[in-house]
Design a protein around this motif. Sequence first.
Motif, PDB file in Angstrom:
ATOM      1  N   LEU A   1      -5.610   0.839   2.655  1.00 40.93           N
ATOM      2  CA  LEU A   1      -5.038  -0.380   1.893  1.00 40.93           C
ATOM      3  C   LEU A   1      -3.953  -0.736   2.404  1.00 40.93           C
ATOM      4  N   ALA A   2      -2.656   0.076   2.991  1.00 41.05           N
ATOM      5  CA  ALA A   2      -1.727  -0.464   3.908  1.00 41.05           C
ATOM      6  C   ALA A   2      -2.148  -1.528   5.015  1.00 41.05           C
ATOM      7  N   ILE A   3      -3.137  -1.983   6.161  1.00 38.70           N
ATOM      8  CA  ILE A   3      -3.492  -2.832   6.398  1.00 38.70           C
ATOM      9  C   ILE A   3      -4.379  -4.021   5.684  1.00 38.70           C
ATOM     10  N   GLY A   4      -5.430  -4.183   4.319  1.00 34.59           N
ATOM     11  CA  GLY A   4      -5.023  -4.669   3.252  1.00 34.59           C
ATOM     12  C   GLY A   4      -4.681  -5.161   3.014  1.00 34.59           C
ATOM     13  N   ALA A   5      -3.356  -4.563   2.723  1.00 36.08           N
ATOM     14  CA  ALA A   5      -2.157  -5.632   2.088  1.00 36.08           C
ATOM     15  C   ALA A   5      -1.412  -6.848   2.943  1.00 36.08           C
ATOM     16  N   GLY A   6      -0.975  -5.855   3.801  1.00 32.30           N
ATOM     17  CA  GLY A   6      -0.980  -6.995   4.888  1.00 32.30           C
ATOM     18  C   GLY A   6      -1.319  -8.412   5.538  1.00 32.30           C
ATOM     19  N   VAL A   7      -2.812  -7.524   5.469  1.00 37.01           N
ATOM     20  CA  VAL A   7      -3.352  -9.074   6.599  1.00 37.01           C
ATOM     21  C   VAL A   7      -3.875  -9.778   5.056  1.00 37.01           C
ATOM     22  N   GLY A   8      -3.890  -9.305   3.418  1.00 34.33           N
ATOM     23  CA  GLY A   8      -3.782 -10.523   2.287  1.00 34.33           C
ATOM     24  C   GLY A   8      -3.077 -11.173   2.311  1.00 34.33           C
ATOM     25  N   ALA A   9      -1.559 -10.185   2.289  1.00 37.94           N
ATOM     26  CA  ALA A   9      -0.539 -10.737   1.896  1.00 37.94           C
ATOM     27  C   ALA A   9      -0.176 -12.613   3.451  1.00 37.94           C
ATOM     28  N   SER A  10      -0.985 -11.724   4.714  1.00 37.67           N
ATOM     29  CA  SER A  10      -0.874 -13.019   5.887  1.00 37.67           C
ATOM     30  C   SER A  10      -1.558 -13.828   5.266  1.00 37.67           C
TER      31      SER A  10
END
Length: 100
Positions: free
Chosen positions: A14-23
Motif C-alpha cells: 500500500l505504501a509503495i503503491g501510494a508513492g508510485v501513484g502520486a509520482s
Amino acid sequence: MEQAVTAALLLVGLAIGAGVGASYARAKRGWKDYKTARNIVPGARRTAWLAIRAVITKLGVIALLLVGAAAYAAVGSDHERAGPTPTPTVTPTPSHRGGR
C-alpha cells in the motif's frame, strides 16, 4: 503469524503503491502542463517579435527626427544666412534719340 506477515506485506504494498501513484499523477500533470506551454510558445514568440519590431520602428523614427533637427540646427535657418537685400540700381535710359 501468517496473518501478521500478510498484513505487513499489504501495508508495504500500500505504501509503495501510494508513492508510485502520486509520482504518476505528478508526472501526468507535468506532461500536460508541458504540452500546454509548448503550444503557447510559438504564439508568444510571434507576439514578442511584433512588439520588438514596433519599438524598433518608433526608435528609428525618433532617431531620424533627432538627426534632422541636429542637421537643421548646424546649418542654420535661411533668415540668418540671407543678410541684407540688395537695392536695385536704376540707370536712366534716354527715351528718344535726337538728330535724326
